[in-house]
Motif scaffolding. Structure first.
Motif, short mmCIF file in Angstrom:
data_model
loop_
_atom_site.label_atom_id
_atom_site.label_comp_id
_atom_site.label_asym_id
_atom_site.label_seq_id
_atom_site.Cartn_x
_atom_site.Cartn_y
_atom_site.Cartn_z
N TRP A 173 0.83 -1.21 0.00
CA TRP A 173 0.00 0.00 0.00
C TRP A 173 0.87 1.26 0.00
O TRP A 173 0.59 2.21 -0.74
N LYS A 174 1.92 1.27 0.81
CA LYS A 174 2.81 2.43 0.85
C LYS A 174 3.47 2.66 -0.50
O LYS A 174 3.56 3.81 -0.99
N ARG A 176 2.40 1.79 -3.43
CA ARG A 176 1.42 2.26 -4.41
C ARG A 176 1.02 3.71 -4.15
O ARG A 176 0.71 4.44 -5.10
N CYS A 177 1.05 4.15 -2.90
CA CYS A 177 0.78 5.56 -2.61
C CYS A 177 1.85 6.45 -3.24
O CYS A 177 1.54 7.49 -3.83
N HIS A 180 1.46 6.27 -7.07
CA HIS A 180 0.28 7.04 -7.49
C HIS A 180 0.61 8.53 -7.50
O HIS A 180 0.22 9.26 -8.43
N HIS A 181 1.35 9.00 -6.48
CA HIS A 181 1.70 10.42 -6.41
C HIS A 181 2.57 10.80 -7.62
O HIS A 181 2.33 11.83 -8.26
N PRO A 252 -3.61 2.64 5.99
CA PRO A 252 -4.78 3.11 5.25
C PRO A 252 -5.79 3.88 6.08
O PRO A 252 -6.52 4.73 5.55
N SER A 255 -4.42 7.52 6.25
CA SER A 255 -3.72 7.88 5.02
C SER A 255 -3.87 9.35 4.65
O SER A 255 -2.98 9.94 4.03
N ASP A 256 -5.01 9.96 5.01
CA ASP A 256 -5.20 11.37 4.69
C ASP A 256 -4.21 12.25 5.45
O ASP A 256 -4.01 13.40 5.12
N LYS A 260 -1.12 9.31 1.87
CA LYS A 260 -2.04 9.60 0.77
C LYS A 260 -1.81 11.01 0.25
O LYS A 260 -2.02 11.29 -0.93
N ASN A 261 -1.41 11.92 1.13
CA ASN A 261 -1.01 13.27 0.74
C ASN A 261 0.46 13.45 1.10
O ASN A 261 0.79 13.89 2.20
N ASN A 287 -8.26 18.84 0.34
CA ASN A 287 -8.62 18.15 1.57
C ASN A 287 -8.50 19.04 2.79
O ASN A 287 -8.25 18.56 3.90
#
Length: 305
Positions: A173-174, A176-177, A180-181, A252, A255-256, A260-261, A287
Motif C-alpha cells: 500500500w505504501k 502504491r501511494c 500514485h503520487h 490506510p 492515510s489522509d 495519501k497526501n 482536503n
C-alpha cells in the motif's frame, strides 16, 4: 596586455564572519549537499536506464548501501522489497508502468534536487517562532523522489524501502501511494505550490488558559471508518517522535494524514522537533488543512464497565 577585472574577491574562507557561519547553520543539508552525492548521482543515472525489476532492485540496493552507510538500523530484508513487489505483487500492466515510466522518472526527479532547490537554500524553522513557507512543485517532487529512494539524509523523510516487510500488505500500500503520487506528478496534476506554517503559542497566550479548570474536557469527534469532511474542518494528527516522522506508522486508516497526501512529509525537512506549544499546519490539496502536533501527555480515564 591582459585587462584587469574590475571585480576583486577579497574575502577568503578565513574571513567568514560569525554571522555568516550562523546563517549556514540554519540551512538544511539537502541530498546534493551530502559527501556521497557524487556516487549516488552516478547510480541515479543508471536507475534512469533500468527497465526490469531485477535491475531496479539491484541499483536501488546499491544506492541504499551508499546513502545510508552510517544508519544504525541495519535490518535490511533478505528479500529485495521492490523487486519482490514488482515480480510477485504487481500485474503485468502495473509492473510495466512502474518499470518503464515511473522508476526512471523518480530517478530523474531525484537528480533534479540541485537545480530545483531554492536559490538561498532551505532555511530551518526557528525554535519558538511562527513562520510560513511555500515550496515550488519541482522542489517538492525532487524531495519526495529522494524520500522514496531514502537518499534525503533525514530519517524522518526516508521511506526506508528495503527495510519494509516485502510480504506485508501495508508495504504494498505504501509503495502504491508513492507511485500514485508520481503518476499524478507526471500527468501535471501536482503542479501547484505547497504552503505550510509553523505556529507557536506565546507564553502570554498560555497564561490566558489558566482561567480554565484542569478538569475541563475537550470534545472530539472520532470515526471508525474514513469519511469525507466538509469545508472549514482542521484535521489533527499527532507524532510521537519527529526524528522518525510519520512514515513508519502510516496505514490506510490514517492515510489522509500522511502517505495519501505526500505533501505532509515536507515540513519534516524544515524541523527536527517541535515543542508542546508548537504545531505544523499544511494546506492539503482538495482536503482542507492538517495540523501535525507533538503527541500530548493526556491522562486517559478508564471506560466504566
Amino acid at each position: 596586455m591582459p585587462t584587469k577585472s574590475p571585480f576583486k574577491m577579497e574575502q577568503s574562507d578565513e574571513d567568514i564572519s560569525d554571522e555568516d557561519s550562523s546563517d549556514n547553520d540554519m540551512l538544511v543539508p539537502l541530498p546534493c549537499d551530502r559527501p556521497m552525492w557524487p556516487d549516488i548521482y552516478i547510480l541515479l543515472q543508471q536507475l534512469q536506464l533500468c527497465r526490469t525489476s531485477c535491475d531496479i532492485g539491484r541499483v536501488i540496493a546499491e544506492i541504499d548501501d551508499i546513502a545510508n552507510t552510517n544508519c544504525f538500523d541495519n535490518d535490511v530484508k533478505n528479500v529485495n522489497t521492490i523487486e519482490y513487489f514488482l515480480d510477485e505483487v504487481c500485474g503485468e500492466e502495473e509492473r510495466n508502468l512502474i518499470c518503464s515510466i515511473l522508476v526512471p522518472a523518480i530517478a530523474s526527479l531525484a537528480l533534479n534536487v540541485y537545480k530545483s532547490k531554492p536559490y538561498v537554500g532551505v532555511v530551518k524553522f526557528g525554535a519558538g517562532e511562527s513562520d510560513v513557507r511555500t515550496v515550488h512543485p519541482n522542489f517538492l517532487a525532487s524531495i519526495l523522489a529522494n524520500s522514496f529512494l531514502s537518499t534525503t539524509g533525514r530519517t524522518s523523510l526516508n521511506l526506508n524501502l528495503l527495510k519494509l516487510d516485502p510480504h506485508a500488505a501495508v508495504t504494498h500500500w505504501k509503495l502504491r501511494c508513492f507511485f500514485h503520487h508520481f503518476h499524478q506528478t507526471l500527468q501535471g496534476k501536482k503542479y501547484k505550490n505547497s504552503s505550510f506554517s509553523k505556529e507557536f503559542l506565546k507564553k502570554e497566550e498560555l497564561d490566558e488558559t489558566r482561567d480554565y479548570s484542569e478538569e475541563t474536557l475537550v470534545s472530539f469527534i472520532t470515526t471508525k471508518e474514513p469519511q469525507e469532511f466538509g469545508e472549514g474542518v482542521l484535521r489533527l494528527s499527532f507524532c510521537d517522535d519527529f526524528t522518525q516522522g510519520i512514515l513508519p506508522n502510516a496505514n490506510p486508516l490514517n492515510s489522509d494524514y500522511g502517505i495519501k497526501n505526500l505533501e505532509c512529509l515536507i515540513p519534516f525537512l524544515f524541523v527536527d522537533s517541535i515543542s508542546q506549544t508548537e504545531s505544523l499546519r499544511i494546506s492539503l490539496p482538495e482536503n482542507g488543512q492538517l495540523s501535525i502536533n507533538k503527541t500530548p501527555k493526556i491522562h486517559r480515564t478508564e471506560k466504566n464497565q
